[in-house]
Scaffold this active site. Structure first.
Site: not given
Length: 141
Positions: A14, A46-48, A71-72, A76, A78, A118
């Site tokens: 992602f 990232v969650f995986d 993670v952008i 929300t 999330h 970054r």
């Protein structure tokens, strides 16, 4: 005696335009430090990561795992949920397997432009992994 450090990379696809750059910087820095990237697993996001991290930690020829992700911020919260849960589980796995796992994950709460700035988080994660392996090995001597 020179200690060879074998790394496993877990990379989120992602935001791949950014994680690809992070991966390349991390690979170059691993080579600079004399470490070997033995395995790479690309996961959806990232969650995986925790399951892939676990699989690499189970390998005898992996001294540490480097996570690379981005993670952008969205509309929300999330992004915060994803990063906080993944980071907590990744830290738990490091303790469970007694091997370093480093966070080369940028976010949460950042824009795409901030994420591009970054990209060096991948390099920092490799640096931390190699230092941790060497320092933990020194404790055993």
């Amino acid at each position: 005696m020179v200690l060879m450090v074998n790394l496993g990379f877990v990379i989120a696809e992602f935001n791949r335009d950014i994680t690809y750059m992070m991966e390349k910087v991390a690979e170059e820095h691993a080579e600079f430090l004399g470490a070997t990237v033995k395995y790479k697993i690309v996961v959806p996001g990232v969650f995986d990561m925790p399951l892939a991290v676990k699989k690499l930690l189970e390998k005898d020829d992996v001294d540490a795992v480097v996570t690379i992700g981005c993670v952008i911020e969205g509309e929300t919260e999330h992004d915060e949920i994803v990063v906080h849960n993944a980071a907590r589980k990744i830290a738990d796995l490091a303790l469970q397997y007694d091997k370093p796992v480093t966070l080369g994950i940028s976010g949460p709460g950042m824009t795409r432009l901030q994420a591009q700035e970054r990209v060096d988080y991948g390099k920092r994660a490799v640096e931390a992994a190699v230092k941790m392996v060497k320092r933990l090995k020194a404790l055993e001597e």
